[in-house]
Design a protein around this motif. Structure first.
Motif, PDB file in Angstrom:
ATOM      1  N   SER A 333       1.006  -1.245  -0.051  1.00 17.53           N
ATOM      2  CA  SER A 333      -0.101   0.110  -0.177  1.00 17.53           C
ATOM      3  C   SER A 333       0.793   1.241   0.195  1.00 17.53           C
ATOM      4  O   SER A 333       0.765   2.113  -0.734  1.00 17.53           O
ATOM      5  CB  SER A 333      -0.836  -0.061   1.210  1.00 17.53           C
ATOM      6  N   LEU A 334       1.852   1.353   0.714  1.00 16.78           N
ATOM      7  CA  LEU A 334       2.662   2.345   0.828  1.00 16.78           C
ATOM      8  C   LEU A 334       3.594   2.791  -0.250  1.00 16.78           C
ATOM      9  O   LEU A 334       3.649   3.592  -1.109  1.00 16.78           O
ATOM     10  CB  LEU A 334       3.671   2.028   2.142  1.00 16.78           C
ATOM     11  N   PHE A 335       4.166   1.515  -0.983  1.00 13.80           N
ATOM     12  CA  PHE A 335       4.954   1.614  -1.949  1.00 13.80           C
ATOM     13  C   PHE A 335       4.156   2.081  -3.507  1.00 13.80           C
ATOM     14  O   PHE A 335       4.681   3.160  -3.991  1.00 13.80           O
ATOM     15  CB  PHE A 335       5.610   0.220  -2.485  1.00 13.80           C
ATOM     16  N   TYR A 336       3.055   1.553  -3.718  1.00 19.15           N
ATOM     17  CA  TYR A 336       2.269   1.782  -4.863  1.00 19.15           C
ATOM     18  C   TYR A 336       1.572   3.324  -4.711  1.00 19.15           C
ATOM     19  O   TYR A 336       1.498   3.881  -5.655  1.00 19.15           O
ATOM     20  CB  TYR A 336       0.946   0.825  -4.790  1.00 19.15           C
ATOM     21  N   SER A 337       1.275   3.817  -3.436  1.00 19.64           N
ATOM     22  CA  SER A 337       0.740   4.963  -3.180  1.00 19.64           C
ATOM     23  C   SER A 337       1.897   5.984  -3.747  1.00 19.64           C
ATOM     24  O   SER A 337       1.823   7.158  -4.004  1.00 19.64           O
ATOM     25  CB  SER A 337       0.369   5.206  -1.722  1.00 19.64           C
ATOM     26  N   MET A 338       3.119   5.683  -3.105  1.00 18.81           N
ATOM     27  CA  MET A 338       4.154   6.628  -3.453  1.00 18.81           C
ATOM     28  C   MET A 338       4.594   6.623  -4.900  1.00 18.81           C
ATOM     29  O   MET A 338       4.882   7.618  -5.487  1.00 18.81           O
ATOM     30  CB  MET A 338       5.445   6.290  -2.633  1.00 18.81           C
ATOM     31  N   ASP A 339       4.584   5.542  -5.566  1.00 18.65           N
ATOM     32  CA  ASP A 339       5.043   5.435  -6.808  1.00 18.65           C
ATOM     33  C   ASP A 339       3.956   5.880  -7.911  1.00 18.65           C
ATOM     34  O   ASP A 339       4.544   6.125  -9.099  1.00 18.65           O
ATOM     35  CB  ASP A 339       5.278   3.924  -7.245  1.00 18.65           C
ATOM     36  N   ILE A 340       2.690   5.738  -7.475  1.00 18.98           N
ATOM     37  CA  ILE A 340       1.693   6.011  -8.436  1.00 18.98           C
ATOM     38  C   ILE A 340       0.671   7.387  -8.030  1.00 18.98           C
ATOM     39  O   ILE A 340       0.541   8.184  -8.752  1.00 18.98           O
ATOM     40  CB  ILE A 340       0.667   4.965  -8.626  1.00 18.98           C
ATOM     41  N   GLY A 341       0.491   7.144  -6.760  1.00 19.11           N
ATOM     42  CA  GLY A 341      -0.528   8.171  -6.069  1.00 19.11           C
ATOM     43  C   GLY A 341       0.105   9.388  -5.714  1.00 19.11           C
ATOM     44  O   GLY A 341       1.310   9.680  -5.637  1.00 19.11           O
ATOM     45  N   ASP A 342      -0.553  10.169  -4.877  1.00 21.80           N
ATOM     46  CA  ASP A 342      -0.300  11.436  -4.237  1.00 21.80           C
ATOM     47  C   ASP A 342      -0.007  11.267  -2.697  1.00 21.80           C
ATOM     48  O   ASP A 342      -0.884  10.457  -2.005  1.00 21.80           O
ATOM     49  CB  ASP A 342      -1.399  12.448  -4.312  1.00 21.80           C
ATOM     50  N   THR A 343       1.318  11.495  -2.326  1.00 16.73           N
ATOM     51  CA  THR A 343       1.645  11.158  -1.026  1.00 16.73           C
ATOM     52  C   THR A 343       1.947  12.429   0.019  1.00 16.73           C
ATOM     53  O   THR A 343       2.753  12.363   0.546  1.00 16.73           O
ATOM     54  CB  THR A 343       2.893  10.298  -0.946  1.00 16.73           C
ATOM     55  N   LYS A 344       1.239  13.680  -0.518  1.00 15.82           N
ATOM     56  CA  LYS A 344       1.467  14.588   0.518  1.00 15.82           C
ATOM     57  C   LYS A 344       1.152  14.435   1.837  1.00 15.82           C
ATOM     58  O   LYS A 344       0.009  13.576   2.336  1.00 15.82           O
ATOM     59  CB  LYS A 344       0.789  15.968  -0.023  1.00 15.82           C
ATOM     60  N   GLY A 345       1.593  15.097   2.730  1.00 14.95           N
ATOM     61  CA  GLY A 345       1.519  15.010   4.213  1.00 14.95           C
ATOM     62  C   GLY A 345       0.246  15.066   4.500  1.00 14.95           C
ATOM     63  O   GLY A 345      -0.393  14.814   5.487  1.00 14.95           O
ATOM     64  N   GLU A 346      -0.504  16.063   3.971  1.00 15.33           N
ATOM     65  CA  GLU A 346      -1.883  16.707   4.233  1.00 15.33           C
ATOM     66  C   GLU A 346      -2.803  15.512   3.915  1.00 15.33           C
ATOM     67  O   GLU A 346      -4.060  15.387   4.761  1.00 15.33           O
ATOM     68  CB  GLU A 346      -2.368  17.585   3.446  1.00 15.33           C
ATOM     69  N   HIS A 347      -2.830  14.202   3.630  1.00 15.75           N
ATOM     70  CA  HIS A 347      -3.539  12.990   3.287  1.00 15.75           C
ATOM     71  C   HIS A 347      -3.143  12.165   4.617  1.00 15.75           C
ATOM     72  O   HIS A 347      -3.882  10.937   4.472  1.00 15.75           O
ATOM     73  CB  HIS A 347      -3.296  12.619   2.104  1.00 15.75           C
ATOM     74  N   GLY A 348      -2.408  12.339   5.436  1.00 20.17           N
ATOM     75  CA  GLY A 348      -1.964  11.246   6.517  1.00 20.17           C
ATOM     76  C   GLY A 348      -3.412  11.271   7.538  1.00 20.17           C
ATOM     77  O   GLY A 348      -3.362  10.050   7.754  1.00 20.17           O
ATOM     78  N   GLY A 349      -4.176  12.011   7.543  1.00 19.56           N
ATOM     79  CA  GLY A 349      -5.555  11.843   8.325  1.00 19.56           C
ATOM     80  C   GLY A 349      -6.334  10.751   7.605  1.00 19.56           C
ATOM     81  O   GLY A 349      -6.982   9.781   8.188  1.00 19.56           O
ATOM     82  N   LEU A 350      -6.360  10.827   6.303  1.00 18.12           N
ATOM     83  CA  LEU A 350      -7.162   9.767   5.451  1.00 18.12           C
ATOM     84  C   LEU A 350      -6.537   8.542   5.578  1.00 18.12           C
ATOM     85  O   LEU A 350      -7.253   7.262   5.652  1.00 18.12           O
ATOM     86  CB  LEU A 350      -7.473  10.347   4.074  1.00 18.12           C
ATOM     87  N   HIS A 351      -5.339   8.478   5.589  1.00 21.41           N
ATOM     88  CA  HIS A 351      -4.544   7.331   5.671  1.00 21.41           C
ATOM     89  C   HIS A 351      -4.881   6.410   6.942  1.00 21.41           C
ATOM     90  O   HIS A 351      -5.041   5.454   7.020  1.00 21.41           O
ATOM     91  CB  HIS A 351      -3.114   7.401   5.586  1.00 21.41           C
ATOM     92  N   GLU A 352      -4.588   7.219   8.003  1.00 22.27           N
ATOM     93  CA  GLU A 352      -4.782   6.875   9.366  1.00 22.27           C
ATOM     94  C   GLU A 352      -6.334   6.469   9.619  1.00 22.27           C
ATOM     95  O   GLU A 352      -6.686   5.581  10.294  1.00 22.27           O
ATOM     96  CB  GLU A 352      -4.544   7.993  10.322  1.00 22.27           C
TER      97      GLU A 352
END
Length: 405
Positions: A333-352
């Motif tokens: 989940s982490l790798f594909y989100s970084m390699d493909i998706g948007d990984t800005k810190g502002e989305h940390g709340g949605l991840h959690e």
């Protein structure tokens, strides 16, 4: 507390970046001591059965799912430092107060308050570590971030039972409170020091995440792997957070003391940490559906073996396989989100929040099954396994059910 735009909160100093990782480690250490061993406390002090602990875990998980979204938005609006300071302060009050009350109802309310505090820390810590970094540097930083929270969490679970045996049940309240106090002092120092750092771009480094070698490429679109990981990761948390409140019952069944339970039942946490390290060093699993699918199957088998183990000789191998499976699924989940998706810190709340949803669903499903079929003790395990199997079918549908454009 002055509101700061997140873009101005990046840390470029190596010293301050190390301090931010130390903040992360302290947060993981304290929250693992409290929230993982809370179920041992309720079982020993208030005679909570497995069913009561599962309902408690479900409530705390769903509360975290809702609160993490608010915590992420708060961090975005008022600043990462302010968010961490608020969250740590709330948890400090919650943990300390638990040590002076004798009512299970008050303990539960204080634990809920602690969850609310935790919601303000993890999204902000994730953003603080990654904000302002070049894309080439992010994979290494996030990989180390995973190592820090997982190894400190494993250490906390390994030693928590020993603390309770030697110094009393309430140790799991006072020790985390002391750690929170240290974390509050450290993050306040980091905030002051970061405000004085000279504005500069992060050091340019060789890209660490790059186009895959031909041997690792897949005919499947990269976005498909991202969807696969987004299904698999919440399912992994459904399994993991069903295990955590059940471990006191497993320990009782196998006649483990809290110390022995901590030693033996932390194996899956250490296995997950080792898996994080291995996957960071070996990219051969990238964009290969077989790795994710077989690992998911292994998770289901290991989950059932762990909860139904009649002795430690089945328990420990099941734990090891469970930790490996969780490690690869989370890292996917982490790798594909970084390699493909948007990984800005502002989305940390949605991840959690997604993690919290899985944390609530797992024990909630198990508790509901035990409530409906109280005479069938394995009903909770079977119900969660059924949900995990539905997740497996979803993975195969995403992979093979639609033609690639």
């Amino acid at each position: 507390m002055q509101a700061l735009a997140p873009v101005h909160q990046g840390i470029t100093s190596r010293k301050l970046k190390s301090a931010a990782f130390l903040v992360e480690g302290l947060n993981s250490l304290a929250t693992t001591y409290f929230f993982y061993y809370l179920y041992f406390y309720t079982k020993a002090q208030f005679k909570f059965a497995e069913l009561q602990n599962l309902w408690l875990a479900a409530g705390l998980g769903f509360l975290y799912a809702l609160g993490a979204i608010c915590g992420g938005r708060f961090a975005q609006k008022f600043g990462y430092y302010s968010s961490i300071q608020l969250g740590v302060s709330v948890m400090l009050i919650s943990f300390l107060a638990c040590g002076f009350v004798a009512s299970w109802g008050v303990i539960v309310l204080l634990a809920m308050l602690g969850v609310v505090g935790m919601c303000f820390t993890w999204p902000a810590v994730e953003a603080l570590v990654s904000e302002g970094e070049l894309p080439a540097r992010l994979p290494a930083l996030v990989g180390f971030y995973n190592f820090v929270w997982s190894v400190t969490g494993a250490f906390a679970y390994f030693t928590g039972g020993l603390m309770m045996d030697r110094w009393g049940l309430r140790t799991i309240f006072f020790v985390p409170a002391a750690i929170m106090l240290a974390e509050l002092a450290l993050i306040s120092w980091v905030e002051v020091a970061a405000s004085r750092q000279a504005p500069s771009a992060p050091e340019l480094v060789r890209p660490l995440l790059h186009a895959e070698p031909e041997g690792y490429k897949s005919p499947v679109r990269p976005q498909t792997f991202l969807r696969l990981a987004w299904v698999a990761n919440p399912m992994a948390y459904i399994a993991a957070n069903t295990v955590i409140p059940t471990i006191p019952s497993i320990a009782k069944k196998l006649d483990f003391s809290p110390a022995m339970a901590g030693f033996v039942c932390s194996l899956w946490l250490f296995a997950r940490t080792v898996t994080f390290v291995a996957l960071r060093l070996w990219p051969g699993w990238h964009y290969r559906f077989g790795w994710l699918a077989w690992t998911y199957v292994m998770m289901i088998v290991a989950f059932a073996g762990l909860l139904l183990a009649p002795n430690q000789w089945i328990l420990m191998p099941s734990e090891a396989l469970f930790g490996v499976a969780l490690g690869l699924i989370y890292y996917s989940s982490l790798f594909y989100s970084m390699d493909i998706g948007d990984t800005k810190g502002e989305h940390g709340g949605l991840h959690e929040a997604a993690i919290g949803l899985g944390n609530g669903m797992g024990p909630g499903i198990a508790a509901l099954a035990l409530t409906i079929f109280p005479a069938f003790r394995a009903s909770g395990t079977c119900a969660v396994c059924a949900i995990l199997l539905l997740g497996l079918l979803a993975l195969f549908w995403i992979r093979f059910g639609k033609k690639e454009p």
